[in-house]
Design an enzyme around this catalytic site. Structure first.
Site, mmCIF file in Angstrom:
data_model
loop_
_atom_site.group_PDB
_atom_site.id
_atom_site.type_symbol
_atom_site.label_atom_id
_atom_site.label_comp_id
_atom_site.label_asym_id
_atom_site.label_seq_id
_atom_site.Cartn_x
_atom_site.Cartn_y
_atom_site.Cartn_z
ATOM 1 N N CYS A 105 -28.904 16.040 -4.505
ATOM 2 C CA CYS A 105 -28.104 15.710 -5.867
ATOM 3 C C CYS A 105 -29.193 15.342 -6.743
ATOM 4 C CB CYS A 105 -27.329 14.504 -5.273
ATOM 5 S SG CYS A 105 -25.851 14.252 -6.535
ATOM 6 N N HIS B 29 -24.411 15.284 -0.646
ATOM 7 C CA HIS B 29 -24.994 14.305 0.025
ATOM 8 C C HIS B 29 -25.007 14.618 1.667
ATOM 9 C CE1 HIS B 29 -25.962 11.543 -3.090
ATOM 10 N NE2 HIS B 29 -25.078 12.259 -3.766
ATOM 11 N N GLU C 106 -26.564 13.351 4.166
ATOM 12 C CA GLU C 106 -26.828 12.318 4.749
ATOM 13 C C GLU C 106 -25.747 11.295 4.923
ATOM 14 O OE1 GLU C 106 -27.476 12.893 1.526
ATOM 15 O OE2 GLU C 106 -27.202 10.957 0.550
HETATM 16 N N1 GLN Z 1 -25.458 11.954 -11.642
HETATM 17 C C1 GLN Z 1 -26.550 11.725 -11.053
HETATM 18 C C2 GLN Z 1 -27.900 12.562 -12.013
HETATM 19 O O1 GLN Z 1 -27.555 13.098 -12.901
HETATM 20 C C3 GLN Z 1 -26.957 12.420 -9.676
HETATM 21 C C4 GLN Z 1 -25.763 11.744 -8.884
HETATM 22 C C5 GLN Z 1 -26.298 11.654 -7.527
HETATM 23 O O2 GLN Z 1 -27.503 11.706 -7.033
HETATM 24 N N2 GLN Z 1 -25.442 11.373 -6.442
HETATM 25 O O3 GLN Z 1 -28.896 12.201 -11.707
#
Ligand code: GLN
Length: 192
Positions: free
Chosen positions: A77, A168, A170
């Site tokens: 992410c 994610h 995890e």
């Molecule tokens: N929206 C976050 C970003 O732009 C990422 C979201 C996340 O890591 N769950 O950095």
């Protein structure tokens, strides 16, 4: 073999628990010099711009850039955003480690967060994927292997010794993604 988890912000603890469950020795990384003592790193989810602010100090960003060039790295992410060589919405700097373009917060408010069952190259059984304010991989370069797609978009990709997920792993019970990363660390890296 020691795996570092970047522990500036976000859900690093869940990665640590998962990796330890799989038998790895894990260090939480909060200082640039700790990078010298690890064999691979996980960059967790969180807020990528917050990571960048923190990394701007004490030469951490430069040192991490060198690290991800030579050692196995897995970004989830916000971590995936940091690895992309091009970031949109808004553009921001990165570790420039993977030939992908990624758009932050790309799924809009309504489907902001979701849980999906997705087919992957990591075995027959679909993998549960938890998306939270996920970015979208909007371009993959030639050397990038797509390990899973959802809704037509790559969601798990790998290029050489670098792997990135827009979800994610995890937060799900399935351990296959972390297992795959540990395999990459054991092998040093995969050539591609
Ligand atoms: N929206 C976050 C970003 O732009 C990422 C979201 C996340 O890591 N769950 O950095």
């Amino acid at each position: 073999m020691t795996i570092g988890v970047l522990a500036i912000q976000g859900d690093y603890e869940a990665h640590k628990v998962r990796l330890e469950q799989l038998g790895a020795n894990v260090t939480l990384v909060r200082k640039p010099e700790q990078l010298d003592a690890i064999d691979g790193i996980v960059i967790p989810g969180g807020e990528s711009s917050t990571f960048l602010n923190f990394l701007a100090e004490h030469g951490f960003l430069e040192k991490l850039r060198d690290f991800v060039r030579t050692k196995p790295t897995f970004g989830t992410c916000a971590g995936a955003i940091l690895l992309a060589n091009q970031v949109e919405n808004p553009p921001q700097q990165s570790l420039n480690a993977m030939d992908i373009s990624i758009r932050r917060n790309a799924y809009g408010r309504q489907i902001d967060s979701s849980i999906r069952e997705v087919r992957t190259k990591l075995g027959d059984k679909p993998l549960e994927m938890v998306f939270i304010r996920a970015p979208k991989i909007v371009r993959t370069g030639k050397g990038v292997e797509v390990l899973a797609k959802s809704g037509g978009d790559p969601v798990l990709v790998r290029q050489g010794k670098t792997m990135a997920a827009t979800f994610h792993p995890e937060l799900s019970e399935d351990t296959r993604v972390h297992q795959e990363f540990l395999k990459m660390v054991k092998n040093g890296h995969r050539s591609k």
